[in-house]
Design a protein around this motif. Structure first.
Motif, PDB file in Angstrom:
ATOM      1  N   ASN A 162       0.835  -1.205   0.000  1.00  0.00           N
ATOM      2  CA  ASN A 162       0.000   0.000   0.000  1.00  0.00           C
ATOM      3  C   ASN A 162       0.872   1.258   0.000  1.00  0.00           C
ATOM      4  N   GLY A 163       0.306   2.342  -0.560  1.00  0.00           N
ATOM      5  CA  GLY A 163       1.020   3.618  -0.673  1.00  0.00           C
ATOM      6  C   GLY A 163       1.103   4.363   0.655  1.00  0.00           C
ATOM      7  N   MET A 164       1.889   5.403   0.662  1.00  0.00           N
ATOM      8  CA  MET A 164       2.148   6.168   1.882  1.00  0.00           C
ATOM      9  C   MET A 164       1.105   7.269   2.079  1.00  0.00           C
ATOM     10  N   VAL A 165       1.134   7.899   3.253  1.00  0.00           N
ATOM     11  CA  VAL A 165       0.283   9.055   3.522  1.00  0.00           C
ATOM     12  C   VAL A 165       1.196  10.277   3.622  1.00  0.00           C
ATOM     13  N   THR A 166       0.845  11.322   2.896  1.00  0.00           N
ATOM     14  CA  THR A 166       1.646  12.555   2.975  1.00  0.00           C
ATOM     15  C   THR A 166       0.794  13.672   3.582  1.00  0.00           C
ATOM     16  N   TYR A 167       1.441  14.776   3.913  1.00  0.00           N
ATOM     17  CA  TYR A 167       0.753  15.922   4.504  1.00  0.00           C
ATOM     18  C   TYR A 167       0.966  17.098   3.561  1.00  0.00           C
ATOM     19  N   GLN A 168      -0.084  17.485   2.891  1.00  0.00           N
ATOM     20  CA  GLN A 168      -0.001  18.550   1.884  1.00  0.00           C
ATOM     21  C   GLN A 168       1.192  18.341   0.949  1.00  0.00           C
ATOM     22  N   GLY A 169       1.292  17.120   0.458  1.00  0.00           N
ATOM     23  CA  GLY A 169       2.306  16.816  -0.546  1.00  0.00           C
ATOM     24  C   GLY A 169       3.683  16.497   0.007  1.00  0.00           C
ATOM     25  N   GLU A 170       3.854  16.621   1.322  1.00  0.00           N
ATOM     26  CA  GLU A 170       5.178  16.341   1.890  1.00  0.00           C
ATOM     27  C   GLU A 170       5.131  15.141   2.802  1.00  0.00           C
TER      28      GLU A 170
ATOM     29  N   MET B  71       5.336  13.150   6.042  1.00  0.00           N
ATOM     30  CA  MET B  71       5.099  13.579   7.422  1.00  0.00           C
ATOM     31  C   MET B  71       6.367  13.387   8.232  1.00  0.00           C
ATOM     32  N   SER B  72       6.676  14.373   9.053  1.00  0.00           N
ATOM     33  CA  SER B  72       7.902  14.281   9.834  1.00  0.00           C
ATOM     34  C   SER B  72       7.730  15.036  11.146  1.00  0.00           C
ATOM     35  N   LYS B  73       8.128  14.382  12.219  1.00  0.00           N
ATOM     36  CA  LYS B  73       7.988  15.017  13.534  1.00  0.00           C
ATOM     37  C   LYS B  73       8.842  16.273  13.621  1.00  0.00           C
ATOM     38  N   SER B  74      10.002  16.274  12.942  1.00  0.00           N
ATOM     39  CA  SER B  74      10.881  17.441  13.070  1.00  0.00           C
ATOM     40  C   SER B  74      10.281  18.658  12.360  1.00  0.00           C
ATOM     41  N   ILE B  75       9.534  18.435  11.279  1.00  0.00           N
ATOM     42  CA  ILE B  75       8.869  19.561  10.591  1.00  0.00           C
ATOM     43  C   ILE B  75       7.565  19.914  11.312  1.00  0.00           C
ATOM     44  N   GLY B  76       6.981  18.934  11.989  1.00  0.00           N
ATOM     45  CA  GLY B  76       5.742  19.196  12.724  1.00  0.00           C
ATOM     46  C   GLY B  76       4.509  18.994  11.862  1.00  0.00           C
ATOM     47  N   ASN B  77       4.685  18.451  10.652  1.00  0.00           N
ATOM     48  CA  ASN B  77       3.519  18.255   9.781  1.00  0.00           C
ATOM     49  C   ASN B  77       3.000  16.813   9.917  1.00  0.00           C
ATOM     50  N   THR B  78       2.589  16.479  11.119  1.00  0.00           N
ATOM     51  CA  THR B  78       2.072  15.127  11.327  1.00  0.00           C
ATOM     52  C   THR B  78       0.659  15.196  11.890  1.00  0.00           C
ATOM     53  N   ILE B  79      -0.077  14.138  11.636  1.00  0.00           N
ATOM     54  CA  ILE B  79      -1.363  13.973  12.309  1.00  0.00           C
ATOM     55  C   ILE B  79      -1.473  12.477  12.586  1.00  0.00           C
ATOM     56  N   ASN B  80      -1.817  12.131  13.817  1.00  0.00           N
ATOM     57  CA  ASN B  80      -1.899  10.710  14.140  1.00  0.00           C
ATOM     58  C   ASN B  80      -3.360  10.277  14.246  1.00  0.00           C
ATOM     59  N   PRO B  81      -3.615   8.978  14.325  1.00  0.00           N
ATOM     60  CA  PRO B  81      -5.003   8.507  14.346  1.00  0.00           C
ATOM     61  C   PRO B  81      -5.817   9.106  15.504  1.00  0.00           C
TER      62      PRO B  81
ATOM     63  N   ALA C  26     -13.134  25.976  31.869  1.00  0.00           N
ATOM     64  CA  ALA C  26     -14.110  25.957  32.967  1.00  0.00           C
ATOM     65  C   ALA C  26     -15.226  24.954  32.673  1.00  0.00           C
ATOM     66  N   ALA C  27     -15.481  24.729  31.368  1.00  0.00           N
ATOM     67  CA  ALA C  27     -16.529  23.764  30.992  1.00  0.00           C
ATOM     68  C   ALA C  27     -15.973  22.349  30.899  1.00  0.00           C
ATOM     69  N   GLY C  28     -14.697  22.189  31.267  1.00  0.00           N
ATOM     70  CA  GLY C  28     -14.109  20.843  31.253  1.00  0.00           C
ATOM     71  C   GLY C  28     -13.564  20.430  29.902  1.00  0.00           C
ATOM     72  N   VAL C  29     -13.357  21.426  29.016  1.00  0.00           N
ATOM     73  CA  VAL C  29     -12.851  21.100  27.674  1.00  0.00           C
ATOM     74  C   VAL C  29     -11.368  21.452  27.598  1.00  0.00           C
ATOM     75  N   GLU C  30     -10.581  20.466  27.225  1.00  0.00           N
ATOM     76  CA  GLU C  30      -9.144  20.670  27.086  1.00  0.00           C
ATOM     77  C   GLU C  30      -8.818  20.903  25.620  1.00  0.00           C
ATOM     78  N   VAL C  31      -7.995  21.913  25.346  1.00  0.00           N
ATOM     79  CA  VAL C  31      -7.661  22.239  23.961  1.00  0.00           C
ATOM     80  C   VAL C  31      -6.206  21.866  23.711  1.00  0.00           C
ATOM     81  N   ALA C  32      -5.948  21.204  22.584  1.00  0.00           N
ATOM     82  CA  ALA C  32      -4.558  20.891  22.196  1.00  0.00           C
ATOM     83  C   ALA C  32      -4.314  21.486  20.822  1.00  0.00           C
ATOM     84  N   ASP C  33      -3.206  22.231  20.671  1.00  0.00           N
ATOM     85  CA  ASP C  33      -2.876  22.805  19.364  1.00  0.00           C
ATOM     86  C   ASP C  33      -2.011  21.823  18.599  1.00  0.00           C
ATOM     87  N   THR C  34      -2.482  21.398  17.429  1.00  0.00           N
ATOM     88  CA  THR C  34      -1.731  20.443  16.600  1.00  0.00           C
ATOM     89  C   THR C  34      -1.487  21.063  15.236  1.00  0.00           C
ATOM     90  N   ALA C  35      -0.688  20.373  14.454  1.00  0.00           N
ATOM     91  CA  ALA C  35      -0.400  20.874  13.104  1.00  0.00           C
ATOM     92  C   ALA C  35      -1.680  20.977  12.275  1.00  0.00           C
TER      93      ALA C  35
END
Ligand SMILES: [Zn+2]
Length: 471
Positions: free
Chosen positions: A261-269, A271-281, A453-462
């Motif tokens: 099977n083929g790979m998954v890329t991120y906007q044509g590049e 995915m790399s942790k050092s660039i920060g262009n990753t998204i996990n399941p 305050a409403a119990g919602v945690e926010v995480a900033d991701t790529a």
């Protein structure tokens, strides 16, 4: 059309003729459980889940084996960094993989062997290779055993490489090797490694090499010859080349088809942790429902690159909603009493799937059926609406995306509530993102505090901000 698959070993699409009539055997490489699953792992498992389902829909009794590599250099290194036993770390991440597979409705394999449970089978294979003149104990005192690539003239044939152009195997000190490309079947124990990570062997204490594990486990569960070996394209070399070489050099027929099977890329590049262009399941499942994530990851042809970009999941959600809305409406109108129904598979869908799992073409048939079904429902044309409904049921079942399936209905009592909450929180997150663009930090902080305050945690991701409820 007969069922045909692309075979990477011959670089051709060939008719699928099983070795045993009515049965199909599939082995695909599972994870080295050294960290959280990334999206490439999940796409690979999903591609072979689609294959399994289609073999089943084609009438085959399918045996599926997916291994767990639970001993490996990377696992030992990470465990040491974490100050955690290597087996505890491996088991923790094995569970994370299981959770991701389960969330996306990936069928359990028939067998899921762990490498550490198959050391005797690996020893037997090494002994056979030494006896046949294709493996040798290291020339230094490392206690390693290597595969002798020069002794096997077909070495390189899976990836069509000439041996002289191939990279050296960086798995051991080349001074112990006859050729730097020789790869380790057995890795001798080294000072400082955990005592629990070594097994006695005729060549000294140590642990198995990665490639060897798969060859030994395939043979145990599927025999010396089987139908299909699968895995991600990134495993073709050296992993699959080496698996094939050592198994065939041992006298085994091994895989009849190789599917990658083929790979998954991120906007044509890449995915790399050092660039920060990753998204996990896990992040994807925070953005979208499991059914939508499954639809998204499974919609491209399995051999093509799947390119993720922000907005991809929104488009997939819209596609799923069109199918779901029609199927719910048809169910309500045509089977209001819960009467039984049986899905069907339109000929055009079968033809597309038989042609090396052409899922984009198969999905086009599904969406066309949904459109025709909506037209029929609007015209109160029960016969055509029913035909479209049964087709949609059959096709979505074959792809593992039937929205009426209990798998996707879990917690449906609170689903509308969860959806409403999701819409409201996302509106807040968008307002916060806008405030940040405008460098209005006070407003951005205010929104975050309201959510907290409403119990919602926010995480900033790529992929943008995601949210979850505090435990
Ligand atoms: Zn493997």
């Amino acid at each position: 059309m007969t069922l045909r698959f692309h075979d990477s070993a011959t670089a051709a699409v060939r008719d699928f003729t099983p070795l045993r009539e009515g049965k199909a055997s599939l082995y695909y490489c599972g994870a080295t459980v050294q960290g959280e699953p990334h999206i490439g792992h999940v796409r690979s498992a999903l591609a072979f889940d689609q294959l399994t389902r289609w073999l089943q829909a084609s009438g085959y009794d399918v045996t599926v084996v997916r291994n767990v590599t639970d001993i490996d250099d990377k696992i030992l290194v990470k465990a040491q960094e974490n100050n955690e036993p290597w087996w505890a770390l491996a088991y923790r991440f094995e569970q994370a993989f299981e959770d991701a597979y389960d969330a996306l409705g990936i069928l359990k394999p028939s067998y899921e062997p762990r490498a550490t449970g198959h050391i005797p089978e690996m020893h037997a294979l090494i002994a056979l290779l030494i006896e046949r003149g294709h493996a040798y104990p290291a020339l230094d005192d490392s206690g390693d055993v290597y595969f002798d690539v020069r002794s096997w003239k077909q070495y390189g044939s899976l990836t069509r490489q000439n041996i002289d152009d191939m990279q050296a195997a960086p798995d051991a000190d080349p001074r112990g090797k006859r050729d730097p490309r020789d790869f380790a079947l057995w890795k001798g124990f080294k000072e400082g490694e955990p005592e629990t990570a070594k097994w006695e062997s005729p060549w000294g204490a140590g642990r198995p090499g990665w490639h060897l594990e798969c060859s030994a486990m395939v043979t145990k569960y599927l025999g010396t010859e089987f139908d299909i070996h699968g895995g991600g394209l990134d495993l073709r070399f050296p992993h699959h080349e080496n698996e094939m070489a050592q198994s065939q050099a041992a006298g085994h027929g091994f895989a009849n088809f190789w599917m990658h099977n083929g790979m998954v890329t991120y906007q044509g590049e890449k995915m790399s942790k050092s660039i920060g262009n990753t998204i996990n399941p896990r992040e994807m499942l925070q953005i979208a429902r499991p059914l939508v994530v499954r639809y998204y990851l499974g919609q491209a042809h399995y051999r093509s690159v799947l390119d993720y970009r922000p907005g991809s999941l929104t488009e997939a959600a819209a596609a799923v909603e069109r199918i779901e809305t029609f199927m719910n409406a048809a169910l309500g109108q045509l089977h209001p009493d819960g009467s039984d129904y049986q899905g069907t598979l339109p000929e055009a869908f079968r033809t597309a799937m038989d042609d090396d799992l052409n899922i984009p073409a198969a999905l086009a048939v599904l969406h066309e059926t949904v459109r025709a079904g909506n037209t029929a429902l609007a015209a109160a044309d029960r016969d055509n609406a029913e035909a479209a409904f049964l087709g949609a049921v059959g096709m979505t079942e074959a792809l593992g995306i039937n929205p009426l399936d209990a798998q996707w209905q879990q917690g449906s009592g609170s689903e509308s509530m969860a959806n409403a909450l999701d819409v409201l929180v996302k509106a807040q997150l968008e307002a916060r993102a806008q405030a940040r663009v405008e460098k209005n930090w006070a407003e951005s902080d205010r929104i975050r505090d309201v959510l907290a305050a409403a119990g919602v945690e926010v995480a900033d991701t790529a992929a943008g901000a995601t949210w979850s409820l505090k435990k």
